[in-house]
Design a protein around this motif. Structure first.
Motif, PDB file in Angstrom:
ATOM      1  N   MET A   1       0.847  -1.187   0.000  1.00 10.87           N
ATOM      2  CA  MET A   1       0.000   0.000   0.000  1.00 10.87           C
ATOM      3  C   MET A   1       0.888   1.244   0.000  1.00 10.87           C
ATOM      4  N   ALA A   2       0.594   2.201  -0.859  1.00  8.63           N
ATOM      5  CA  ALA A   2       1.381   3.422  -0.952  1.00  8.63           C
ATOM      6  C   ALA A   2       1.365   4.169   0.366  1.00  8.63           C
ATOM      7  N   GLY A   3       2.538   4.668   0.736  1.00  4.27           N
ATOM      8  CA  GLY A   3       2.642   5.475   1.941  1.00  4.27           C
ATOM      9  C   GLY A   3       2.941   4.683   3.199  1.00  4.27           C
ATOM     10  N   THR A   4       3.049   3.360   3.120  1.00  6.94           N
ATOM     11  CA  THR A   4       3.305   2.581   4.317  1.00  6.94           C
ATOM     12  C   THR A   4       4.787   2.366   4.570  1.00  6.94           C
ATOM     13  N   ASP A   5       5.639   2.554   3.586  1.00  8.52           N
ATOM     14  CA  ASP A   5       7.074   2.365   3.742  1.00  8.52           C
ATOM     15  C   ASP A   5       7.734   3.744   3.756  1.00  8.52           C
ATOM     16  N   ALA A   6       8.200   4.174   4.937  1.00 10.66           N
ATOM     17  CA  ALA A   6       8.756   5.516   5.090  1.00 10.66           C
ATOM     18  C   ALA A   6      10.010   5.716   4.235  1.00 10.66           C
ATOM     19  N   ALA A   7      10.688   4.657   3.826  1.00 14.22           N
ATOM     20  CA  ALA A   7      11.895   4.773   3.027  1.00 14.22           C
ATOM     21  C   ALA A   7      11.601   4.996   1.547  1.00 14.22           C
ATOM     22  N   ARG A   8      10.366   4.847   1.135  1.00 17.15           N
ATOM     23  CA  ARG A   8      10.013   5.007  -0.275  1.00 17.15           C
ATOM     24  C   ARG A   8       9.159   6.265  -0.460  1.00 17.15           C
ATOM     25  N   PRO A   9       9.658   7.218  -1.273  1.00 17.03           N
ATOM     26  CA  PRO A   9       8.841   8.410  -1.522  1.00 17.03           C
ATOM     27  C   PRO A   9       7.586   8.033  -2.303  1.00 17.03           C
ATOM     28  N   THR A  10       6.520   8.767  -2.083  1.00 24.90           N
ATOM     29  CA  THR A  10       5.273   8.505  -2.797  1.00 24.90           C
ATOM     30  C   THR A  10       5.009   9.515  -3.903  1.00 24.90           C
ATOM     31  N   ILE A  11       5.833  10.538  -4.003  1.00 24.85           N
ATOM     32  CA  ILE A  11       5.771  11.490  -5.110  1.00 24.85           C
ATOM     33  C   ILE A  11       7.168  11.553  -5.708  1.00 24.85           C
ATOM     34  N   VAL A  12       7.272  11.286  -7.012  1.00 23.84           N
ATOM     35  CA  VAL A  12       8.577  11.240  -7.675  1.00 23.84           C
ATOM     36  C   VAL A  12       8.503  12.065  -8.957  1.00 23.84           C
ATOM     37  N   PRO A  13       9.108  13.264  -8.974  1.00 23.91           N
ATOM     38  CA  PRO A  13       9.141  14.035 -10.223  1.00 23.91           C
ATOM     39  C   PRO A  13       9.864  13.229 -11.302  1.00 23.91           C
ATOM     40  N   THR A  14       9.380  13.345 -12.546  1.00 20.05           N
ATOM     41  CA  THR A  14       9.964  12.607 -13.654  1.00 20.05           C
ATOM     42  C   THR A  14      10.166  13.569 -14.821  1.00 20.05           C
ATOM     43  N   LEU A  15      11.390  13.616 -15.335  1.00 21.42           N
ATOM     44  CA  LEU A  15      11.766  14.576 -16.361  1.00 21.42           C
ATOM     45  C   LEU A  15      12.410  13.870 -17.544  1.00 21.42           C
ATOM     46  N   LEU A  16      12.289  14.465 -18.725  1.00 22.65           N
ATOM     47  CA  LEU A  16      12.986  13.988 -19.909  1.00 22.65           C
ATOM     48  C   LEU A  16      13.937  15.078 -20.389  1.00 22.65           C
ATOM     49  N   TYR A  17      15.103  14.656 -20.854  1.00 24.78           N
ATOM     50  CA  TYR A  17      16.141  15.582 -21.294  1.00 24.78           C
ATOM     51  C   TYR A  17      16.633  15.196 -22.685  1.00 24.78           C
ATOM     52  N   ALA A  18      16.978  16.187 -23.505  1.00 22.58           N
ATOM     53  CA  ALA A  18      17.616  15.924 -24.792  1.00 22.58           C
ATOM     54  C   ALA A  18      18.972  15.265 -24.559  1.00 22.58           C
ATOM     55  N   ASP A  19      19.692  15.680 -23.512  1.00 18.20           N
ATOM     56  CA  ASP A  19      20.976  15.082 -23.156  1.00 18.20           C
ATOM     57  C   ASP A  19      20.891  14.615 -21.707  1.00 18.20           C
ATOM     58  N   ALA A  20      20.299  13.453 -21.515  1.00 15.05           N
ATOM     59  CA  ALA A  20      20.085  12.934 -20.163  1.00 15.05           C
ATOM     60  C   ALA A  20      21.389  12.602 -19.457  1.00 15.05           C
ATOM     61  N   LYS A  21      22.424  12.212 -20.208  1.00 12.89           N
ATOM     62  CA  LYS A  21      23.724  11.939 -19.577  1.00 12.89           C
ATOM     63  C   LYS A  21      24.286  13.215 -18.944  1.00 12.89           C
ATOM     64  N   ALA A  22      24.182  14.331 -19.653  1.00 18.21           N
ATOM     65  CA  ALA A  22      24.650  15.610 -19.112  1.00 18.21           C
ATOM     66  C   ALA A  22      23.806  16.015 -17.908  1.00 18.21           C
ATOM     67  N   ALA A  23      22.500  15.716 -17.953  1.00 14.81           N
ATOM     68  CA  ALA A  23      21.619  16.034 -16.818  1.00 14.81           C
ATOM     69  C   ALA A  23      22.037  15.244 -15.594  1.00 14.81           C
ATOM     70  N   VAL A  24      22.299  13.962 -15.750  1.00 17.42           N
ATOM     71  CA  VAL A  24      22.747  13.137 -14.617  1.00 17.42           C
ATOM     72  C   VAL A  24      24.039  13.702 -14.051  1.00 17.42           C
ATOM     73  N   ARG A  25      24.972  14.052 -14.928  1.00 17.39           N
ATOM     74  CA  ARG A  25      26.254  14.619 -14.489  1.00 17.39           C
ATOM     75  C   ARG A  25      26.046  15.913 -13.698  1.00 17.39           C
ATOM     76  N   GLN A  26      25.216  16.828 -14.218  1.00 18.95           N
ATOM     77  CA  GLN A  26      25.002  18.094 -13.527  1.00 18.95           C
ATOM     78  C   GLN A  26      24.274  17.894 -12.202  1.00 18.95           C
ATOM     79  N   LEU A  27      23.242  17.075 -12.199  1.00 20.23           N
ATOM     80  CA  LEU A  27      22.475  16.873 -10.971  1.00 20.23           C
ATOM     81  C   LEU A  27      23.315  16.226  -9.878  1.00 20.23           C
ATOM     82  N   THR A  28      24.236  15.342 -10.253  1.00 20.84           N
ATOM     83  CA  THR A  28      25.092  14.712  -9.240  1.00 20.84           C
ATOM     84  C   THR A  28      26.252  15.618  -8.848  1.00 20.84           C
ATOM     85  N   GLU A  29      26.931  16.189  -9.813  1.00 27.84           N
ATOM     86  CA  GLU A  29      28.123  16.974  -9.517  1.00 27.84           C
ATOM     87  C   GLU A  29      27.820  18.359  -8.956  1.00 27.84           C
ATOM     88  N   ALA A  30      26.841  19.053  -9.517  1.00 29.82           N
ATOM     89  CA  ALA A  30      26.549  20.420  -9.081  1.00 29.82           C
ATOM     90  C   ALA A  30      25.526  20.485  -7.953  1.00 29.82           C
TER      91      ALA A  30
END
Length: 137
Positions: A1-30
């Motif tokens: 059941m959603a919301g019963t496991d405190a370790a799992r978020p129940t809202i997860v933003p989801t995005l698409l990128y033209a250059d997803a590899k660069a997005a992963v790099r920026q989000l992790t590094e910056a």
């Protein structure tokens, strides 16, 4: 059941990128996200990635790989997300050091929070601050 496991978020933003590899790099590094999973497809596209920050997660992938979500997001504009951090000034310094575009420097807000705002490489807006909404059951 959603919301019963405190370790799992129940809202997860989801995005698409033209250059997803660069997005992963920026989000992790910056911005200090941690890569939980990065799955690549043909031609180096990112078919699915999960990045964590605190107890929150954002999912992302490459634009133009087909499927219902890719089709639905084809003409969507940039998105925005607010990420809770304890040390706004330190987080901001890291983002600046990595060359992130800062839209608003660390600022004390009237409602007691301190936050700053940045734009990622593809126009999505990321706010990082101390405000954390409280959910009561």
């Amino acid at each position: 059941m959603a919301g019963t496991d405190a370790a799992r978020p129940t809202i997860v933003p989801t995005l698409l990128y033209a250059d997803a590899k660069a997005a992963v790099r920026q989000l992790t590094e910056a911005f200090g996200f941690r890569a939980l999973a990065v799955h690549e497809g043909e031609g180096g596209t990112v078919t699915h990635a999960e990045l964590a920050h605190g107890n929150g997660v954002v999912m992302l992938g490459s634009k133009g790989r087909g499927g219902a979500f890719d089709t639905a997001m084809k003409d969507a504009g940039p998105a925005a997300a607010y990420i809770v951090v304890e040390d706004v000034d330190g987080h901001h310094a890291r983002a600046v050091e990595q060359g992130a575009e800062i839209l608003m420097p660390p600022t004390d807000q009237d409602y007691g929070a301190r936050d700053y705002m940045a734009r990622d490489l593809e126009g999505n807006i990321w706010s990082f601050g101390t405000y954390a909404p409280e959910v009561t059951h």
